[in-house]
Design an enzyme around this catalytic site. Sequence first.
Site, PDB file in Angstrom:
ATOM      1  N   ASP A 126       0.931  -1.409   0.033  1.00  0.00           N
ATOM      2  CA  ASP A 126      -0.133   0.229   0.019  1.00  0.00           C
ATOM      3  C   ASP A 126       0.877   1.191   0.049  1.00  0.00           C
ATOM      4  O   ASP A 126       1.966   1.132   0.761  1.00  0.00           O
ATOM      5  CB  ASP A 126      -1.013  -0.002   1.290  1.00  0.00           C
ATOM      6  CG  ASP A 126      -2.073   0.959   1.194  1.00  0.00           C
ATOM      7  OD1 ASP A 126      -3.076   0.740   0.462  1.00  0.00           O
ATOM      8  OD2 ASP A 126      -1.647   2.084   1.196  1.00  0.00           O
ATOM      9  N   ASN A 162      -7.819   2.245  -8.318  1.00  0.00           N
ATOM     10  CA  ASN A 162      -7.914   2.709  -9.607  1.00  0.00           C
ATOM     11  C   ASN A 162      -7.561   1.781 -10.432  1.00  0.00           C
ATOM     12  O   ASN A 162      -7.008   0.659 -10.192  1.00  0.00           O
ATOM     13  CB  ASN A 162      -6.941   3.837  -9.617  1.00  0.00           C
ATOM     14  CG  ASN A 162      -5.468   3.279  -9.171  1.00  0.00           C
ATOM     15  OD1 ASN A 162      -4.808   2.896 -10.447  1.00  0.00           O
ATOM     16  ND2 ASN A 162      -4.821   3.294  -8.217  1.00  0.00           N
ATOM     17  N   CYS A 212     -10.255 -12.015 -18.962  1.00  0.00           N
ATOM     18  CA  CYS A 212      -9.507 -11.211 -17.854  1.00  0.00           C
ATOM     19  C   CYS A 212     -10.098  -9.889 -17.808  1.00  0.00           C
ATOM     20  O   CYS A 212     -11.271  -9.343 -18.446  1.00  0.00           O
ATOM     21  CB  CYS A 212      -8.162 -11.093 -18.481  1.00  0.00           C
ATOM     22  SG  CYS A 212      -7.878 -10.089 -19.944  1.00  0.00           S
ATOM     23  N   CYS A 266      -5.305 -11.302 -22.949  1.00  0.00           N
ATOM     24  CA  CYS A 266      -5.155 -12.624 -22.976  1.00  0.00           C
ATOM     25  C   CYS A 266      -5.027 -13.381 -24.407  1.00  0.00           C
ATOM     26  O   CYS A 266      -4.750 -14.608 -24.167  1.00  0.00           O
ATOM     27  CB  CYS A 266      -6.195 -13.271 -21.852  1.00  0.00           C
ATOM     28  SG  CYS A 266      -7.838 -12.944 -22.303  1.00  0.00           S
ATOM     29  N   CYS A 286     -10.653  -8.302 -21.324  1.00  0.00           N
ATOM     30  CA  CYS A 286     -11.782  -8.747 -21.952  1.00  0.00           C
ATOM     31  C   CYS A 286     -13.176  -8.142 -21.616  1.00  0.00           C
ATOM     32  O   CYS A 286     -13.885  -7.703 -22.244  1.00  0.00           O
ATOM     33  CB  CYS A 286     -11.936 -10.163 -21.476  1.00  0.00           C
ATOM     34  SG  CYS A 286     -10.835 -11.414 -22.165  1.00  0.00           S
ATOM     35  N   CYS A 338      -8.783 -10.057 -27.531  1.00  0.00           N
ATOM     36  CA  CYS A 338      -8.537  -9.301 -26.188  1.00  0.00           C
ATOM     37  C   CYS A 338      -6.865  -9.027 -26.254  1.00  0.00           C
ATOM     38  O   CYS A 338      -6.068  -9.928 -26.646  1.00  0.00           O
ATOM     39  CB  CYS A 338      -8.524 -10.364 -25.014  1.00  0.00           C
ATOM     40  SG  CYS A 338      -7.866  -9.579 -23.734  1.00  0.00           S
ATOM     41  N   CYS A 348     -14.351   6.849  -4.835  1.00  0.00           N
ATOM     42  CA  CYS A 348     -14.844   6.991  -3.261  1.00  0.00           C
ATOM     43  C   CYS A 348     -14.557   8.554  -2.957  1.00  0.00           C
ATOM     44  O   CYS A 348     -15.314   9.026  -2.019  1.00  0.00           O
ATOM     45  CB  CYS A 348     -14.184   6.175  -2.493  1.00  0.00           C
ATOM     46  SG  CYS A 348     -14.316   4.508  -2.872  1.00  0.00           S
ATOM     47  N   GLU A 358      -5.885   2.037 -13.424  1.00  0.00           N
ATOM     48  CA  GLU A 358      -4.472   1.980 -13.952  1.00  0.00           C
ATOM     49  C   GLU A 358      -3.545   0.791 -13.165  1.00  0.00           C
ATOM     50  O   GLU A 358      -3.144  -0.175 -13.945  1.00  0.00           O
ATOM     51  CB  GLU A 358      -3.537   3.365 -13.555  1.00  0.00           C
ATOM     52  CG  GLU A 358      -2.369   3.472 -13.949  1.00  0.00           C
ATOM     53  CD  GLU A 358      -2.159   4.168 -15.190  1.00  0.00           C
ATOM     54  OE1 GLU A 358      -3.166   4.803 -15.770  1.00  0.00           O
ATOM     55  OE2 GLU A 358      -1.220   3.991 -15.668  1.00  0.00           O
TER      56      GLU A 358
HETATM   57 ZN   LIG Z   1      -8.468 -10.889 -21.860  1.00  0.00          ZN
END
Ligand SMILES: [Zn+2]
Length: 347
Positions: free
Chosen positions: A64, A135, A175, A253, A178, A250, A193, A137
């Site tokens: 964290d 987030n 994933c 994946c 996807c 995708c 939040c 990212e």
């Molecule tokens: Zn995927």
Amino acid sequence: MNSPLKDAASFERYSRQILFAGIGESGQQRLALSSAVIVGCGAIGASTVALLARAGVGRLCILDRDFVEPSNLQRQTLFDESDASNSLPKAIAAQQKLRTINSAVSIEGIVADVTPKNAEELLSGFDLILDGSDNFETRFLINDFAVKHNLPWIYAAAVGSYGVAMTIRPGLTACLACLLEGDRFPSGIEETCDTVGVLGPVVQLISSLESTEAIKLLAGKEEALHGRLISSDVWSGRFQSVQIARNVNCRACSHQEFSYLEGDAQPHVTMCGRDSVQIHERSRSLDLAALGARLSSAVEFVHQNDFLLRFRVSPYEMTVFADGRAILKGSQDATIARSLYARFIGS
Ligand SMILES: [Zn+2]
């Protein structure tokens, strides 16, 4: 090797979980030998890691980047007022609490922001990655890493009264790319939040879904995974459970393009909640005590502990971590952040 069922006391400790037919003694043994890393220890992350520590997962690592604040206490059940008044990093506060909850499992808290540069180092060597981040990212970075290394991870998010959770097993399930990239579905939760708030109960619900899936995976009970994206709004009482198909096109994946993991795209200064920005410094080691002494005559207020130093130059407040990273509150302006950093910390 960790073998917590070797004596009667350990067996008794987990007896209600062992009695549960889905887990049994063999599942409990597997849990004890398993490991997970949780990325982000805010509301969902802290609840999930606490449930897994109690369940007897052998090794847990908590990553964290932030510290405990009073506004966290409404929903982040692992932390208390003294953590907030001491500005303890969440990773450290969580590590301390969890070690008192279950001293038989290995728990390590690391104060760090997971980025493309350190993802391989921080996320490697675990059986499972858990999403406790705030987030997309970071979530796409986790997804790239997990798909590349064929590791399961669990996506979990909540905002307002709404939350979602989905277990991702590369090659077997959809994933995150996807699910959220391309035109197949509307994009993920855009609100945060910090802008629309969040209810404590939805966090607990999503954390329960995430940790149950984690227990199934780590106990070797893959056949019990439900394989669905579950979403819920605890305010309206709506629940949805949807099977998500893999996207044959995708990026991640199917085509093995890991743009987030390879991304040198991460900007030097990024948004970090309402009215605050984060300054990513290339790893440097700061002597916080020396910095505090130097700043004490130059700024209005300096607070320091072993992990971070905070000072105020009205209307701004800057928190600097020992690795050189900093969070500026009071502005979303990258120029101001950079200028204050250069002026008070140095580059
Ligand atoms: Zn995927």
